[in-house]
Design an enzyme around this catalytic site. Sequence first.
Site, mmCIF file in Angstrom:
data_model
loop_
_atom_site.group_PDB
_atom_site.id
_atom_site.type_symbol
_atom_site.label_atom_id
_atom_site.label_comp_id
_atom_site.label_asym_id
_atom_site.label_seq_id
_atom_site.Cartn_x
_atom_site.Cartn_y
_atom_site.Cartn_z
ATOM 1 N N ALA A 74 -78.829 -13.758 17.997
ATOM 2 C CA ALA A 74 -77.864 -12.812 17.427
ATOM 3 C C ALA A 74 -76.993 -12.174 18.502
ATOM 4 C CB ALA A 74 -78.589 -11.743 16.620
ATOM 5 N N THR A 75 -77.507 -12.015 19.710
ATOM 6 C CA THR A 75 -76.680 -11.452 20.782
ATOM 7 C C THR A 75 -75.460 -12.337 21.006
ATOM 8 O OG1 THR A 75 -78.606 -10.483 21.856
ATOM 9 C CG2 THR A 75 -76.636 -10.776 23.219
ATOM 10 N N ASN A 154 -82.224 -2.000 13.213
ATOM 11 C CA ASN A 154 -83.432 -2.452 13.900
ATOM 12 C C ASN A 154 -84.365 -1.307 14.292
ATOM 13 O OD1 ASN A 154 -80.977 -2.203 15.626
ATOM 14 N ND2 ASN A 154 -82.520 -2.220 17.244
ATOM 15 N N GLN A 182 -81.771 -8.413 11.361
ATOM 16 C CA GLN A 182 -82.976 -7.836 10.750
ATOM 17 C C GLN A 182 -83.032 -8.082 9.238
ATOM 18 O OE1 GLN A 182 -85.540 -6.380 12.307
ATOM 19 N NE2 GLN A 182 -84.673 -6.061 14.343
ATOM 20 N N HIS A 204 -85.987 -15.223 15.539
ATOM 21 C CA HIS A 204 -87.289 -14.702 15.991
ATOM 22 C C HIS A 204 -87.731 -13.398 15.355
ATOM 23 C CE1 HIS A 204 -86.209 -11.563 19.088
ATOM 24 N NE2 HIS A 204 -85.044 -12.185 19.019
ATOM 25 N N THR A 243 -75.278 -28.746 24.132
ATOM 26 C CA THR A 243 -76.130 -29.623 23.330
ATOM 27 C C THR A 243 -76.994 -28.800 22.382
ATOM 28 O OG1 THR A 243 -76.195 -31.212 25.124
ATOM 29 C CG2 THR A 243 -77.918 -31.415 23.457
ATOM 30 N N CYS A 329 -84.852 -3.381 23.433
ATOM 31 C CA CYS A 329 -83.841 -3.605 24.462
ATOM 32 C C CYS A 329 -83.565 -2.335 25.246
ATOM 33 C CB CYS A 329 -82.549 -4.085 23.832
ATOM 34 S SG CYS A 329 -82.838 -5.236 22.519
HETATM 35 C C1 LIG Z 1 -82.913 -8.466 17.698
HETATM 36 C C2 LIG Z 1 -81.545 -8.060 17.325
HETATM 37 C C3 LIG Z 1 -80.427 -8.574 17.998
HETATM 38 C C4 LIG Z 1 -80.557 -9.527 19.152
HETATM 39 O O1 LIG Z 1 -80.930 -10.786 18.697
HETATM 40 P P1 LIG Z 1 -81.361 -11.936 19.724
HETATM 41 O O2 LIG Z 1 -81.494 -13.131 18.849
HETATM 42 O O3 LIG Z 1 -82.640 -11.482 20.323
HETATM 43 O O4 LIG Z 1 -80.272 -12.077 20.715
HETATM 44 C C5 LIG Z 1 -79.183 -8.167 17.585
HETATM 45 N N1 LIG Z 1 -79.032 -7.296 16.593
HETATM 46 C C6 LIG Z 1 -80.077 -6.774 15.914
HETATM 47 C C7 LIG Z 1 -79.835 -5.822 14.799
HETATM 48 C C8 LIG Z 1 -81.370 -7.132 16.269
HETATM 49 O O5 LIG Z 1 -82.387 -6.604 15.627
#
Ligand SMILES: *Cc1c(COP(=O)(O)O)cnc(C)c1O
Length: 387
Positions: A74-75, A154, A182, A204, A243, A329
């Site tokens: 998600a980042t 989150n 989330q 994840h 890839t 984080c």
């Molecule tokens: C965990 C999270 C992210 C980051 O996701 P990653 O896949 O770990 O990069 C971004 N936004 C929210 C709301 C999250 O909970």
Amino acid sequence: MSQKPIYLDCHATTPVDERVLEAMLPYFTERFGNPSSINHAYGWEAEAAVKKTRETLAKAINCGPEELIFTSGATEANNLAIKGVAEAYFTKGRHIITVATEHRAVIDPYRYLESLGFEVTVLPVQEDGLLDLDQLEKTIRPDTILVSVMAANNEIGVIQPLAEIGEICHRHEVLFHTDAAQAIAKIPLDVDAMQIDLMSLTGHKIYGPKGIGALYLRRRNPRVKIAAQLHGGGQERDIRSGTLYPPQIVGFGKAVELGLEMMEEEAERLQGLRNRLWEQLQSLDDIYLNGHLSQRLPGNLNVSFAGVDGSALLLGLQPTVALSSGSACSSTATTPSHVLTALGRSEALAYASLRFGIGRFNTAEEIDRVAETTRQTVQSLRQAKTI
Ligand SMILES: *Cc1c(COP(=O)(O)O)cnc(C)c1O
């Protein structure tokens, strides 16, 4: 040997479900092909697996399979959405709107854009964590190009009114991006009904592997333009080169499939555990629930405990329960949670807060033990203070 603590940090990450791992394994070894290899069976097999995940994700959010771009999580999806839209639309306008409670993976790309000359309005939230829709509408200007509002928070689990936000954005012809890291496979999502143009996803937080996610990118009504942020082999329609990683993609798909299958039943079970925990904690005085009571993720509880030191509280709980006070984080940061201060909590209360993230593998017995340990720890810290 000492037992590992009870895991109650499911907003930070979750274990890979055994069924997800099983689906992934062949793609490390016998089905190792590169999905971009169009000239032989190894490539076709990998491509078929990637296509299947696209279809599962498409079903989960009601989009077309061709509207999904795989990313590392998600980042990366947030960065691609935000920087990619800014770069593609800056001749139309340079004003962007977001919200104070967003994840740092949204806030920090916006800070970066500010350094390039974009203007970012960060809207406050109400005491319950919800966005004020009138305020959003009033903030939109002719040069506004993008609005980012997360689906589910989150830290406090608050679910924003996505359909109402989408309606406002589209009425003003502004693109709507939502970080649904989330929310995916936990609450119903529908990019058409909610008029969402870009949506960030990750594997994840839903019992899938780390290192895989996706960006939904609307292709019609309107067709969203985006500038690539990674250039190279031209994968993912030239928007995200590199890839593809079939084991992770297969795991992501399986995790979403399982999440969808179990969604209603599991939401009810998690909500039951969450309410059980909240009821038991309420025998303590001077505790405060953070975020809207019902408009939140079923497995989330976030509570402030007045009169205790936050780090002493976490330390006291450590042997019994693995959780954190806020986002993983920023858990090493010395500043209090920006989400809790946005709700109007004092710094002291924000420090003395716990985020309980209940998940698929937690049981009622575990919840009872966590409640009891939390009560005892808070009480003894308060007593120690009055001596
Ligand atoms: C965990 C999270 C992210 C980051 O996701 P990653 O896949 O770990 O990069 C971004 N936004 C929210 C709301 C999250 O909970």
